[in-house]
Design an enzyme around this catalytic site. Structure first.
Site, short mmCIF file in Angstrom:
data_model
loop_
_atom_site.label_atom_id
_atom_site.label_comp_id
_atom_site.label_asym_id
_atom_site.label_seq_id
_atom_site.Cartn_x
_atom_site.Cartn_y
_atom_site.Cartn_z
N ASP A 37 0.81 -1.22 0.00
CA ASP A 37 0.00 0.00 0.00
C ASP A 37 0.84 1.27 0.00
O ASP A 37 0.49 2.25 -0.64
CB ASP A 37 -0.93 0.02 1.21
N ASP A 41 0.56 4.28 -2.57
CA ASP A 41 0.26 5.66 -2.16
C ASP A 41 1.28 6.64 -2.72
O ASP A 41 0.97 7.76 -3.09
CB ASP A 41 0.25 5.78 -0.63
N LEU A 87 -36.64 -10.66 -13.08
CA LEU A 87 -36.62 -12.07 -13.47
C LEU A 87 -37.81 -12.79 -12.87
O LEU A 87 -38.26 -12.45 -11.78
CB LEU A 87 -35.34 -12.74 -12.95
N GLU A 117 -25.53 -18.72 -13.08
CA GLU A 117 -24.72 -17.76 -12.32
C GLU A 117 -25.30 -17.62 -10.92
O GLU A 117 -26.48 -17.88 -10.71
CB GLU A 117 -24.80 -16.36 -12.97
N LYS A 119 -26.91 -15.62 -7.98
CA LYS A 119 -27.73 -14.41 -7.94
C LYS A 119 -27.26 -13.57 -6.76
O LYS A 119 -27.46 -13.93 -5.59
CB LYS A 119 -29.21 -14.78 -7.79
N ASP A 121 -27.13 -10.76 -4.02
CA ASP A 121 -28.19 -10.05 -3.33
C ASP A 121 -27.73 -8.63 -3.06
O ASP A 121 -27.20 -8.30 -2.02
CB ASP A 121 -28.51 -10.78 -2.01
N ARG A 140 -31.40 0.84 -11.13
CA ARG A 140 -32.41 0.27 -12.00
C ARG A 140 -33.69 1.11 -11.99
O ARG A 140 -34.37 1.24 -13.01
CB ARG A 140 -32.71 -1.14 -11.52
N GLU A 174 -24.40 -5.96 -10.41
CA GLU A 174 -24.96 -5.84 -9.07
C GLU A 174 -23.92 -5.23 -8.12
O GLU A 174 -22.79 -5.70 -8.05
CB GLU A 174 -25.32 -7.26 -8.60
N TYR A 226 -22.74 -8.79 -14.99
CA TYR A 226 -23.25 -10.06 -15.53
C TYR A 226 -23.99 -9.93 -16.85
O TYR A 226 -24.57 -10.88 -17.33
CB TYR A 226 -24.13 -10.77 -14.50
N LYS A 289 -29.62 -18.74 -17.37
CA LYS A 289 -29.82 -17.99 -18.62
C LYS A 289 -29.59 -18.91 -19.81
O LYS A 289 -28.64 -19.72 -19.79
CB LYS A 289 -28.82 -16.83 -18.71
N LYS A 313 -34.80 -19.40 -6.54
CA LYS A 313 -34.62 -18.77 -5.22
C LYS A 313 -34.51 -19.83 -4.14
O LYS A 313 -35.37 -20.70 -4.04
CB LYS A 313 -35.84 -17.89 -4.91
N CYS A 407 -32.24 -1.28 38.23
CA CYS A 407 -31.11 -1.93 37.56
C CYS A 407 -30.87 -3.32 38.17
O CYS A 407 -30.77 -3.43 39.39
CB CYS A 407 -29.87 -1.06 37.72
N CYS A 410 -27.37 -2.97 40.25
CA CYS A 410 -27.15 -2.13 41.43
C CYS A 410 -28.44 -1.66 42.07
O CYS A 410 -28.42 -0.91 43.04
CB CYS A 410 -26.28 -0.93 41.07
N CYS A 425 -29.45 2.60 33.30
CA CYS A 425 -29.10 2.78 34.70
C CYS A 425 -28.11 3.94 34.70
O CYS A 425 -27.12 3.91 33.97
CB CYS A 425 -28.43 1.51 35.22
N CYS A 430 -22.30 1.72 39.10
CA CYS A 430 -23.02 0.45 38.95
C CYS A 430 -22.02 -0.67 38.62
O CYS A 430 -21.27 -0.57 37.65
CB CYS A 430 -24.04 0.59 37.84
#
Ligand code: IVH
Length: 669
Positions: A37, A41, A87, A117, A119, A121, A140, A174, A226, A289, A313, A407, A410, A425, A430
């Site tokens: 990194d 940088d 779909l 493929e 799906k 989420d 979308r 996605e 996709y 597909k 699903k 509480c 205490c 509390c 306490c």
């Protein structure tokens, strides 16, 4: 300035941009960085400096132009030339066969090749490239018009601002957030008193629709592409198209497969049913597909969805169980949290026995009573959550639960302050709060005192050895050896661990003090800004608010914290004991946050001290990556109890294998 200076700068800038784009791609898409990194940088800094010195060389497609931009008042609408359809769904094997039957009937073919493929989420977006340059991107929306979220998409480093070929096309995919990153984001939000996201999808959708691109840039958004919208490419299959997207350096989920006929498709669905839980991101099904694009074209679409694709699903993991009891915890800030004790059930592969009920409003809203049968799931497949009560199962013996007015630790009165969901509390002495404060102070992300967990903290308090975190530094090992289950060796180990924590940088101490709303991030900002605890202690509210990302709520909490007499006593003890109050500035910080950059970890089996997501978050917080499967690219396999076949594979490939203890060392370093 001579023109040859400018020309030299132009050449260097071109080279730097190409190199930075390459490293970005290797790091964010391929998962195979070549440099660390710091070196990255440095390249970025050099480019920034040249662009500043020679404004004529500035370019909107430069890698320096990803972050920034002014907040928008609202998103502009953006029309989809080719509508973004949804779909149709299939919920079982029969419905997949029905789909295949329809496709065969409409095409007149007796065997169809499908591309399956995962799906994702997340949230569907479209990216428009013109002559290889990223021009616009949209959500979308209603499928015909989306929202122009170009500014936010530009901050996602996986999205190339420039493609390696000057093509004009619209790629669709996605946006999502990894589970570990979602957990970390929520932890951060909780610490800042902000509402948490219910699941990674909401977190992704909320982030990409931020009007302030600087806020979106800070969210760990990712993308898989996709498909295509408008284009004039001459691909002839979905498989070819995915390979082409990959060639264009757009991220493509590699877990796709070609299947001939519905039986092979079903096999693929079954294969991923459990395996999907090992992926670092959420999936909710499989998209099937028709592979040949010509057939897709002939099949066409209905108004809602294409005839050439279907989504299988998986049933949501949701189970019924009984609430055996409702107990309450007192947290370190005095908040009293009700927790449902459940009859154990298995969900997404682990046993669930408790679920937070958050506060009394939540209990009232869900109407949960002791003895109720409830349906539970795991939010984001991680956090057990009660979805609702199954009222039909009530017998009349269920008991309503009342939040305690006293509480449980205490016995002082509990209060619900205006504008807060929690009952608290308010007694600063306490015992439950004091013990929780000790636990927090010693925890890994705070002062990291190994061996000082909940049981020991509780015992130290009960035995009167420690009343506040300052007392820890005056413990002697003879005092400890007499205690239950503490051997001489562990007593001296603990004292050594406490001693070692004295040298921690200030940000850990600030976080460890457990000031309301001050999480790790705010603690780091304070430590960097002030450099010494005394300067933070005496800072006025306005000064605190002037730090970007520190709001009035945090500032007020800090000022109040340092005003309390108890705080003065604790700080004095810490200072007398020689606990470090300063923050080393500069490289130190980067080292800690990135020493695993370029390293890929895979986990197998059950770890003792961490949940899988916590271990992953540790790795990612230090710049490393976590993958679900072993390959030649894997640097470490971390094995817990009952490791699976990954262990054999790691041995075959010569991947370094780490025990949990070794893992802790590697992470800590
Ligand atoms: S193809 C016309 N492929 O699922 C075909 N969609 O219910 C459009 N999704 O809006 C979608 N992973 O947000 C496709 N591999 C994948 C997907 C996928 C997730 C989402 C997408 C779409 C929704 C459809």
């Amino acid at each position: 300035m001579s023109s040859s200076d400018l020309e030299k700068a132009r050449e260097r800038v071109t080279l730097l941009r190409r190199e930075i784009d390459e490293h970005n791609y290797r790091y964010h898409v391929l998962d195979q960085p070549l440099i660390d990194d710091q070196s990255f940088d440095q390249l970025m800094r050099e480019l920034q400096e040249l662009e500043q010195k020679y404004p004529e060389l500035q370019d909107p497609d430069s890698p320096t132009m990803r972050v920034g931009g002014e907040p928008l008042p609202a998103f502009e609408p953006l029309e989809h030339k080719v509508p973004m359809l949804g779909l149709d769904n299939a919920f079982n094997e029969q419905e997949l066969h029905d789909f295949d039957g329809r496709v065969r009937r409409l095409t007149g073919l007796d065997r169809i090749e499908y591309l399956c493929e995962l799906k994702m989420d997340g949230l569907a977006v479209s990216l428009q490239y013109e002559n290889g340059i990223f021009m616009r991107g949209a959500t979308r929306g209603d499928g015909y018009t989306g929202e122009d979220i170009t500014q936010n998409l530009r901050t996602i480093r996986q999205i190339p601002l420039q493609l390696p070929e000057p093509v004009t096309l619209e790629a669709r995919g996605e946006i999502y957030i990894n589970r570990a990153a979602f957990l970390q984001l929520n932890r951060q939000r909780e610490e800042q008193g902000l509402p948490v996201f219910a699941n990674p999808r909401n977190a992704a959708a909320g982030s990409v629709r931020q009007l302030d691109p600087r806020l979106a840039a800070a969210r760990p958004l990712r993308i898989f592409l996709y498909g295509l919208g408008e284009h004039n490419l001459d691909q002839n299959s979905q498989a070819g198209l995915l390979a082409y997207l990959d060639q264009l350096r757009l991220p493509v989920n590699p877990n796709y497969a070609l299947c001939t006929g519905p039986d092979q498709v079903w096999e693929y669905c079954l294969k991923w049913q459990d395996k999907r839980h090992d992926l670092p991101y959420e999936t909710d099904g499989i998209v099937i597909k028709v592979n040949r694009l010509e057939l897709q074209k002939n099949l066409g679409s209905t108004a809602r969805s294409p005839r050439w694709a279907i989504a299988f699903k998986y049933p949501p993991e949701e189970k019924a169980t009984r609430v055996l009891d409702i107990r309450v915890n007192v947290g370190r800030t005095g908040a009293i949290t009700p927790v449902a004790i459940l009859e154990p059930v298995t969900l997404s592969g682990t046993t669930v026995q408790r679920a937070s009920l958050h506060n009394e409003d939540f209990i009232a809203e869900k109407g949960v009573r002791i003895g109720d049968t409830v349906s539970v799931h795991k939010a984001g497949e991680i956090i057990p959550e009660i979805l609702g009560v199954i009222k039909d199962k009530r017998t009349g013996d269920e008991k309503e639960f009342q939040m305690p007015r006293k509480c449980p630790s205490c016995s002082s009165d509990t209060f619900r302050l205006s504008g807060e969901a929690a009952r608290r509390c308010l007694n600063p002495s306490c015992p439950a709060q004091l013990v929780e404060k000790l636990i927090h102070f010693a925890s890994r992300r705070a002062m990291d005192i190994e061996g000082l967990g909940p049981a020991l903290a509780e015992m130290l308090y009960r035995e009167g050895l420690v009343e506040d975190v300052g007392d820890l530094y005056y413990l002697r090992s003879e005092q400890l050896t007499g205690l239950e289950r503490i051997a001489e060796k562990s007593a001296s180990n603990l004292v050594a661990a406490i001693e070692k924590s004295k040298g921690n940088p200030l940000r850990r101490l600030i976080f460890g003090l457990g000031i309301n709303f001050v999480g790790e991030k705010a603690a780091r900002l304070f430590a960097e800004k002030f450099g010494h605890l005394d300067r933070l202690r005496t800072a006025e509210e306005e000064k605190l608010i002037s730090i970007p990302e520190i709001g009035p709520k945090i500032a007020e909490a800090v000022v109040n914290f340092f005003r309390m007499p108890e705080t003065g006593t604790v700080l004095e003890k810490l200072e007398q004991a020689g606990v470090n109050f300063t923050e080393p500035v500069g490289p130190d910080r980067e080292e800690e946050s990135a020493h695993l950059a370029g390293k890929t970890f895979v986990f197998s089996g059950i770890l003792e001290d961490y949940k899988r997501e916590e271990a992953a978050a540790l790795v990612e917080a230090r710049g490393g990556k976590v993958s679900s499967s072993i390959s030649k690219k894997t640097d470490y396999l971390v094995v817990g109890k009952e490791p699976g076949s990954k262990l054999d594979k790691a041995r075959d490939l010569g991947v370094e294998i780490l025990s949990e203890d070794r893992f802790k060392e590697v992470v800590r370093q």
